[in-house]
Scaffold this active site. Sequence first.
Site, short mmCIF file in Angstrom:
data_model
loop_
_atom_site.label_atom_id
_atom_site.label_comp_id
_atom_site.label_asym_id
_atom_site.label_seq_id
_atom_site.Cartn_x
_atom_site.Cartn_y
_atom_site.Cartn_z
N HIS A 255 0.85 -1.19 0.00
CA HIS A 255 0.00 0.00 0.00
C HIS A 255 0.88 1.23 0.00
O HIS A 255 1.90 1.28 0.71
CB HIS A 255 -0.92 0.01 1.23
CG HIS A 255 -2.10 0.90 1.08
ND1 HIS A 255 -2.01 2.27 1.16
CD2 HIS A 255 -3.41 0.62 0.83
CE1 HIS A 255 -3.21 2.79 0.98
NE2 HIS A 255 -4.07 1.82 0.78
N ASP A 306 -7.75 -5.34 0.40
CA ASP A 306 -8.37 -6.07 -0.71
C ASP A 306 -8.13 -7.58 -0.66
O ASP A 306 -8.94 -8.35 -1.16
CB ASP A 306 -7.85 -5.53 -2.05
CG ASP A 306 -8.17 -4.07 -2.26
OD1 ASP A 306 -9.36 -3.73 -2.18
OD2 ASP A 306 -7.24 -3.28 -2.48
#
Length: 369
Positions: A255, A306
């Site tokens: 991320h 996710d």
Amino acid sequence: MTVTGLEGIEVTQSAISSIIDGTLTYRGINIDDLATYSSYEEVIFLLWNGRLPIQKELEDLKLKLVQYGTLPDPITNLLKSLPHDVHPMDKLRTTLSALSLFDTHVKDMSREANYDKALKIQSKISTIVAAIQRISEGQEILLPKSEYNFSQNFLYMLKGKEPHQTAVESLDKALILHADHELNASTFSARVTVATLADIYAGIVSAIGTLSGPLHGGANEAVMKMLEEINDIENIEPYISEALFTNKKIMGFGHRVYKTGDPRAKHLKRMSEKLTILTGQRKLYDISTRIETIIKNKKGLLPNVDFYSASVYQSLGIKKELFTPIFAISRTSGWTAHILEQYDNNRLIRPRATYVGLLRTEYIPISQR
């Protein structure tokens, strides 16, 4: 200095959510506490109002979310007329845009009117996403029930039966975890749109369009496709090795903001284990955890929100094409919070670009080219 992708550039001030030292908060409340103790309706109120609701306020919000869940007949007809082979996110974008045409207060820019429109959008987007799936299966569109909470109603409208309590709790927690995430790509696009004083529907349509990309909201759908391709524990090592060798991006890891791990991922991992066991799909969880170990050891990357959300939604019996639209349902609460905040202290968002093209190029008449 030009920064590609605006990475690390602060372009506005916001009091909605923060990511500080790897900790995510909504209005100052740690996401771990909200995921453990709160409800999605409570989080909606928190994001929009800056504080947690009292009981009466929460009950009023829940009632409005049910009352506003009905779709105008032309919208229902539009949904039924859309091509079946179109991705649900494209259907959602188109339907949400059309929905603005049936709101008589769409151009009323008072805060009261915009707050009410936020309620309408939050409610109807859930009905729309469920309807997209129901229509594709040749089933009738269902409307929310007053005795159900938001997550119960979505699962009911999707499946046509009373959902299992564990499924409701899992979806509710997933919606909380996805509700807002500071100035992410789709939130930024929503704020840019409404900064022109375009209406709230235009802002949400911009956000949906941005979320549809695989580098943003489409990542969990890509994760599910990967899990389906692997299919078995024994296929993990060769699949991942081949992907790493060919520089194929493995979705659901790393991320831009979090360097020590996404704080939302651990909640979804626990949910994935619980749900896959409950539904007899433990293999999905086992494959996921093995992939996590390999990627951590070989690339030093940790799962983001996710990665485990894919197996969570799959365990809930939700088709992978609907993963991103469900993300949109959740993130609508954050989008509308940011839109309302943008309206409250608006200034047109107009950044500059560093020009790197040719200079002093001579114009040549067409007869001499």
